[in-house]
Design a protein around this motif. Sequence first.
Motif, PDB file in Angstrom:
ATOM      1  N   VAL A   1      -1.796 -10.304  -8.963  1.00 50.58           N
ATOM      2  CA  VAL A   1      -1.822  -9.271  -8.005  1.00 50.58           C
ATOM      3  C   VAL A   1      -2.503  -7.969  -8.641  1.00 50.58           C
ATOM      4  O   VAL A   1      -2.153  -7.653  -9.850  1.00 50.58           O
ATOM      5  N   ARG A   2      -3.544  -7.657  -7.988  1.00 48.26           N
ATOM      6  CA  ARG A   2      -4.315  -6.582  -8.496  1.00 48.26           C
ATOM      7  C   ARG A   2      -3.926  -5.128  -7.619  1.00 48.26           C
ATOM      8  O   ARG A   2      -3.704  -5.148  -6.518  1.00 48.26           O
ATOM      9  N   ARG A   3      -3.952  -3.967  -8.244  1.00 47.55           N
ATOM     10  CA  ARG A   3      -3.932  -2.705  -7.439  1.00 47.55           C
ATOM     11  C   ARG A   3      -5.191  -1.842  -7.636  1.00 47.55           C
ATOM     12  O   ARG A   3      -5.722  -1.629  -8.757  1.00 47.55           O
ATOM     13  N   VAL A   4      -5.614  -1.327  -6.662  1.00 44.84           N
ATOM     14  CA  VAL A   4      -6.850  -0.116  -6.410  1.00 44.84           C
ATOM     15  C   VAL A   4      -6.079   1.150  -5.896  1.00 44.84           C
ATOM     16  O   VAL A   4      -5.197   1.191  -5.129  1.00 44.84           O
ATOM     17  N   GLU A   5      -6.549   1.980  -6.737  1.00 37.71           N
ATOM     18  CA  GLU A   5      -6.238   3.455  -6.371  1.00 37.71           C
ATOM     19  C   GLU A   5      -7.449   4.245  -6.058  1.00 37.71           C
ATOM     20  O   GLU A   5      -8.481   3.901  -6.843  1.00 37.71           O
ATOM     21  N   ALA A   6      -7.358   5.069  -5.113  1.00 36.46           N
ATOM     22  CA  ALA A   6      -8.517   5.770  -4.569  1.00 36.46           C
ATOM     23  C   ALA A   6      -8.206   7.199  -4.097  1.00 36.46           C
ATOM     24  O   ALA A   6      -7.087   7.328  -3.701  1.00 36.46           O
ATOM     25  N   LEU A   7      -9.266   8.064  -3.965  1.00 45.02           N
ATOM     26  CA  LEU A   7      -9.120   9.273  -3.376  1.00 45.02           C
ATOM     27  C   LEU A   7      -9.973   9.474  -1.981  1.00 45.02           C
ATOM     28  O   LEU A   7     -11.003   8.708  -2.246  1.00 45.02           O
ATOM     29  N   VAL A   8      -9.525  10.135  -1.318  1.00 47.26           N
ATOM     30  CA  VAL A   8     -10.146  10.160   0.108  1.00 47.26           C
ATOM     31  C   VAL A   8     -10.461  11.922   0.479  1.00 47.26           C
ATOM     32  O   VAL A   8      -9.734  12.440   0.200  1.00 47.26           O
ATOM     33  N   GLY A   9     -11.626  12.101   1.145  1.00 43.49           N
ATOM     34  CA  GLY A   9     -11.789  13.358   1.579  1.00 43.49           C
ATOM     35  C   GLY A   9     -12.062  14.425   0.540  1.00 43.49           C
ATOM     36  O   GLY A   9     -12.559  14.193  -0.488  1.00 43.49           O
ATOM     37  N   SER A  10     -11.463  15.493   0.709  1.00 40.87           N
ATOM     38  CA  SER A  10     -11.962  16.802  -0.269  1.00 40.87           C
ATOM     39  C   SER A  10     -10.888  16.164  -1.645  1.00 40.87           C
ATOM     40  O   SER A  10     -11.767  16.816  -2.611  1.00 40.87           O
TER      41      SER A  10
ATOM     42  N   SER B   1       1.016  -1.268   0.053  1.00 43.71           N
ATOM     43  CA  SER B   1      -0.021   0.087  -0.083  1.00 43.71           C
ATOM     44  C   SER B   1       0.896   1.284  -0.005  1.00 43.71           C
ATOM     45  O   SER B   1       2.053   1.206   0.396  1.00 43.71           O
ATOM     46  N   GLU B   2       0.413   2.246  -0.473  1.00 39.27           N
ATOM     47  CA  GLU B   2       0.962   3.586  -0.154  1.00 39.27           C
ATOM     48  C   GLU B   2      -0.119   4.661   0.240  1.00 39.27           C
ATOM     49  O   GLU B   2      -1.420   4.709  -0.541  1.00 39.27           O
ATOM     50  N   ASN B   3       0.108   5.380   1.394  1.00 39.54           N
ATOM     51  CA  ASN B   3      -0.771   6.398   1.843  1.00 39.54           C
ATOM     52  C   ASN B   3      -0.197   7.666   1.800  1.00 39.54           C
ATOM     53  O   ASN B   3       0.633   7.961   2.445  1.00 39.54           O
ATOM     54  N   SER B   4      -0.753   8.480   0.877  1.00 37.98           N
ATOM     55  CA  SER B   4       0.077   9.814   0.417  1.00 37.98           C
ATOM     56  C   SER B   4      -1.444  10.853   0.773  1.00 37.98           C
ATOM     57  O   SER B   4      -2.482  10.273   0.877  1.00 37.98           O
ATOM     58  N   PRO B   5      -1.139  12.148   0.806  1.00 31.39           N
ATOM     59  CA  PRO B   5      -2.077  12.860   1.133  1.00 31.39           C
ATOM     60  C   PRO B   5      -3.221  12.895   0.261  1.00 31.39           C
ATOM     61  O   PRO B   5      -3.443  13.208  -1.111  1.00 31.39           O
ATOM     62  N   GLY B   6      -4.218  12.659   0.824  1.00 31.91           N
ATOM     63  CA  GLY B   6      -5.682  12.189  -0.090  1.00 31.91           C
ATOM     64  C   GLY B   6      -5.673  11.139  -1.122  1.00 31.91           C
ATOM     65  O   GLY B   6      -6.729  11.261  -1.792  1.00 31.91           O
ATOM     66  N   ARG B   7      -4.984  10.329  -1.000  1.00 28.75           N
ATOM     67  CA  ARG B   7      -4.761   9.555  -2.286  1.00 28.75           C
ATOM     68  C   ARG B   7      -4.061   8.162  -1.510  1.00 28.75           C
ATOM     69  O   ARG B   7      -3.254   8.109  -0.772  1.00 28.75           O
TER      70      ARG B   7
END
Length: 888
Positions: free
Chosen positions: A703-712, A598-604
């Motif tokens: 192996v699959r990868r999901v990308e998502a946006l969060v919050g604003s 995983s990678e947790n970056s600002p808003g993404r």
Amino acid sequence: MESAEIRRRFLAYFERNGHTVVPSASLLLDDPTLLFVDAGMVPFKPYFLGEAVPPYPRATSVQKCVRTLDIDEVGKTTRHASFFQMCGNFSFGDYFKSGAIPFAWELLTGSQADGGFGFDPSRLWVTVYEKDDEAADLWHRVVGLPQERIQRRGLADNYWSMGVPGPGGPCSEIYFDRGSEYGRDGGPEADEDRYLEVWNLVFMQDELSVVRSKEDFDIAGSLPKKNIDTGMGLERMAALLQGVDNIYEIDTTRIILDRASALTGVRYGADERSDVRLRVIADHARTCAFLIADGVLPSNEGRGYVLRRIMRRVVRNMRILGCMDPSMGELIDASIDSMSPQYPELRDAHTRVRSVSEAEEAAFTATLRQGTQIFDLAVADAKAATAGTPTLSGASTFQLHDTYGFPFDLTLEMAAEHGVHVDEEGFRRLMKEQRDRAKADAKARKAGLTSPTVYRDVMERIGTTVFTGYDEVVTESSIGGIVIDGTAVRSATVGDTVEIIMARTPFYAESGGQLGDHGFIDVAGGARIDVFDVQSPVPGMFVHRATVVDGEVVVGESAIGRVDLERRNAISRAHTATHMIHKAFREILGETATQMGSENSPGRLRFDFPSPNAVPDSVMRDVEDRVNTLLLDNLPVTAEYMSQEAARKLGAMALFGEKYGDTVRVVSVGDWTRELCGGTHTRNSGNLGVVKFLSEGSIGAGVRRVEALVGSDAYRFLAREHLLVHQLADMVKVRPDELPERIDAMLARMRDVERELERVRAAALRAQLAELVRTDDVDGVVVKRVILPEGTPAQDLRGIVLDLRGQIPEAHAGVVIGFTTDADKVSVIVASNAAAIAAGHAAGALLQGIAPVIGGKGGGKPDMAQGGGTDATAIPAAMLELDRAISR
């Protein structure tokens, strides 16, 4: 005695003698000098190097290890294996030689009824470093070993170091005499096949300053604390205690070997060549299971390349032994059946490991098919190039191996069937050059590392870093150290890029997929430091990578760390969202949908998980809906510390490949999901606002990868999408909900128009074809030439060339060559009929002579070949070159 019992006895003995039992670490540790854990002491390196304070004075473990330096020797000898388990006992400044030697002797020679291994003392020999009188004396005086069974050896055999500056010291090895039927008399010095090493005791007592080779190094002095590192190979011990000749025939490995034998129909023990292949299969299949379980995925570099290589060796050897059906799944089942009693986590990862293995096997099977086609072309070219014995060049063989993954053994076997010689010397030279480049790169990479001594010196002054960032984002501290370009300095000024070390910090250091914090450090003397990254290069220390933007900073000054709160909150929302997405996928797809990265970056965020196939859109919608519904419930997000055992009972999820201590931090989102996690999170799920998936796709086999946006960030994305939909609806004069139907109809009309235009264009081209084609006779060969108008698609050129070839009577040798141009690019296709090929005018061979004339290259089969170039003005010269090639 079964392997599991050997393991249990070893750990129990040392636990009774005051050692803390430490579980095996993952095969993947954050050590840039190692691909995999390859020795039992590796997880304890920070303690031996003084980078961290050991939490116990003495420890014992059975560590899973993978070594691949001698991968080509696996199966051929009794000593080489890619996977093995190392039993070890360790002392961190507690006991030394006088403790380690009796411990080893007592466990080895103690009766099996009393928990020992029951070795006959009269069959044990030892070696010591030639100058280590103390160890020799202990073996003789304390243990009672006769002097004639204590052999002294030099630095090459009995001195240990890591190959780089750091701890080192003499070692003492224990050998078991298997008997005269295995070799000659004289102890380990005479024959290490008869006298088999079972245990190595390393006495770390020296501080090495320079290491030039195994026998050439400088000793700076004695270590502040003398340490013990021992290793006993579990598989080798099992072979002796089970009375089998090699490590491949012990209880655990034999299960896999027998499964391979059943699948291939080849009996183990009937033929040495087949036996070697079965041993390779058994060893490598088990290695694959452990590597995938710990998070390695097949790829073309680093750890993934090693995994891919050994998996391909398994598939190749199974095929050579006659098993053409998929077999990796069955071999993985056998590997997990044999090893899960010792490593229960293998069973938890079973479905994922099998899925990745089967996907890679399917991909390699396709590679074999493709490689076979390339091989056929290379053989045809080799036969066309010479009248004598055709030779497959070293370059072609190397390309087959390196680019297409085509096994060299298979190339040799198939070449022999075609009566083609292989330039083995040229191939091996190119392989050596590749290995030399890899070694040079690894050496340069190792040499470029900042010495941990720099950080260790700071830790000795200020201790480990205290992280305050869970509770505050502004912390008072002091500048404990400054590092510039790998060197500790006293001060830094405006414009300097620095590493700042503080005793206390609110900045989160990158780990567990969460990016490091940004922010500022304000220094009491007036300096200001812009922090752009935070890392933890040694356990227990946070290093702030930063730029001095104002004033001068000096070691010892008071400072205040200020985290960029907006960025931290955006990252925390992404991290909490990752936990929730993880749980939702496991609810819908099953427990095998375990996070693999995983990678947790600002808003993404991005989230990786195993799945043999693409995740249906309906499942993606269900996961997204599930998470967003729970956001509305505003579940509390809490963190608490507890033992690993308590966390397991609570149902907390632990991720493979991560290293956890005895006390763990459990992050819970309500009562819905719990994970072991050291990252930062929001206080309530409602703080996430909204989660929006952006994409789902493959990043590797299974192996699959999901990308998502969060919050604003997610809100702004949805707002843009909403505006775009309404703009499109206005453009085509329909309601937004009617857009899909209207656009589908428009696309259908466009496709109809394109097909009609293509039909008209092709008809026009064929109508003028008679004017474009020229037919000649070149030394009895019918040669048709055609140059199509600029911009003609290559697929049209191909069809016309094949049609023209079909117009040549079968009794006549015929060759067709066609060209078309597009801007500065030239496409060329050559086609030969059967009679032309029989006469020595194969299309592939002809094209190889023509393509360089137009500044390009190409290739293909004897009946048709195609290529390209960049010089359209040279087309007439290429035509002449074709005539010369036919006339030779």
